[in-house]
Design an enzyme around this catalytic site. Structure first.
Site, PDB file in Angstrom:
ATOM      1  N   ASP A  40      42.657  48.897 118.440  1.00 43.15           N
ATOM      2  CA  ASP A  40      43.599  47.803 118.676  1.00 43.15           C
ATOM      3  C   ASP A  40      43.024  46.452 118.256  1.00 43.15           C
ATOM      4  O   ASP A  40      43.350  45.419 118.831  1.00 43.15           O
ATOM      5  CB  ASP A  40      44.016  47.786 120.159  1.00 43.15           C
ATOM      6  N   GLU A 204      42.568  47.262  81.325  1.00 46.15           N
ATOM      7  CA  GLU A 204      43.740  46.958  82.146  1.00 46.15           C
ATOM      8  C   GLU A 204      44.976  47.624  81.552  1.00 46.15           C
ATOM      9  O   GLU A 204      45.178  47.584  80.330  1.00 46.15           O
ATOM     10  CB  GLU A 204      43.940  45.439  82.205  1.00 46.15           C
TER      11      GLU A 204
END
Ligand code: FUB
Length: 326
Positions: A40, A204
């Site tokens: 949490d 890329e």
């Protein structure tokens, strides 16, 4: 879990799982997910809440079978170069071996890609001493083509640090391109024969629209954010990915594994939770999308569950958009 799995429901409920990479190995469906921690702690755009420490491999004999958890396959404590955050992995089979590819932050907090090997699809996996030289960012996805050449696709914005590698070096203050400039694309590198290194420097990938223009950084409905996956259908390479801030799984197609890829549409509409991440696999004569959402945790972004659903191709090779809750 000995209950049979159902479409659009968590395939396991005793763990939080995410980022599923599904493959058919030895006639069964193997799923390589992230293993979300049930904590949490605070949430931020850097993704610190995704604090995963290990991987469990899951499998199903078929889509009428229960899902088996094969237990811990690799833990961060056993990876010499890695400090934390075992994010979305993928697996591949070649040279009679199974390879697990995974991202983690190194001791300098820079995301790198690692590889671990096993003689069995469920592991356990033995990691290499160092990360793959020249690797960076997150979300590796490995595609082994029909000619046995293997390609690794990777990259992710924000917490995934892709913006910081635009010059080829890690620049911690670097930001993404202007909104009117081409968006950053995922990276591709061919893998060496032994699957442990890049054969070449990563390049890329360009994602373009139907007119051949690059998708721009401001086009958040269509631009690449993270979670690349590549599959082949009718001689086309399909690159699918998360659009991040608009929470879709989008796809683009090409005649070559390196692209350019032409944007085609949305495969999966937004799920409950911020992230969306998927894989696509053929089992027998049908095609399936594995994905995750946060329904089991009532919407906690870093407590996700893997699900699956069937996908349908139209006659022209486009994929019908799936609404995860209809
Ligand atoms: O699971 C951590 C990160 O969240 C993954 O690497 C991203 O693709 C997103 O799902």
């Amino acid at each position: 879990m000995d209950k049979k799995t159902k479409p659009n429901e968590p395939i396991v409920t005793h763990l939080f799982t995410a980022d599923p990479s599904a493959h058919v190995f030895e006639g069964k469906i193997y799923i390589y997910p992230s293993h979300d921690l049930d904590h949490d702690g605070p949430t931020n755009d850097n993704g610190d809440q995704y604090a995963m420490e290990d991987y469990h491999v899951l499998s199903m004999d078929n889509f009428d079978s229960p899902c088996v958890d094969h237990g811990e396959a690799l833990h961060v404590r056993d990876i010499p170069w890695a400090k934390q955050q075992l994010w979305a992995p993928d697996a591949a089979f070649k040279n009679n071996k199974y390879y697990l590819f995974f991202p983690a932050r190194d001791k300098d907090d820079i995301f790198r890609l690692g590889v671990a090997t096993s003689s069995a699809p469920e592991g356990p996996f033995t990691p290499q001493e160092n990360y793959i030289p020249g690797s960076y960012s997150i979300d590796p996805a490995v595609f082994v083509d029909e000619d046995d050449r293997a390609y690794i696709y990777f990259g992710g914005l924000w917490g995934g640090q892709l913006e910081k590698w635009q010059t080829g070096e890690f620049l911690s203050d670097a930001e993404g391109p202007e909104l009117t400039e081409p968006a950053l694309g995922p990276r591709i590198a061919e893998l060496s024969e032994d699957m442990l290194t890049f054969k070449e420097s990563p390049t890329e990938i360009s994602i373009i629209d139907e007119d051949g223009n690059p998708i721009l950084a401001g086009d958040e409905e269509r631009r690449f954010f993270e979670g690349a996956w590549v599959h082949k259908y009718n001689d086309y390479y399909y690159l699918s990915y998360s659009t991040g801030t608009t929470h879709k799984i989008a796809y683009a197609i090409s005649k070559a594994p390196q692209g350019p890829f032409t944007y085609k549409g949305t495969i999966l509409n937004p799920v409950i939770g911020w992230t969306t991440h998927h894989s696509i696999v053929q089992f027998e004569d049908k095609w399936y999308l594995f994905y995750h959402d946060c329904s089991l945790s009532d919407g906690v972004d870093h407590k996700r569950s893997v699900k699956y659903t069937e996908i349908t191709y139209n006659a022209d090779g486009t994929i019908q958009t799936i609404d995860p809750y209809k």
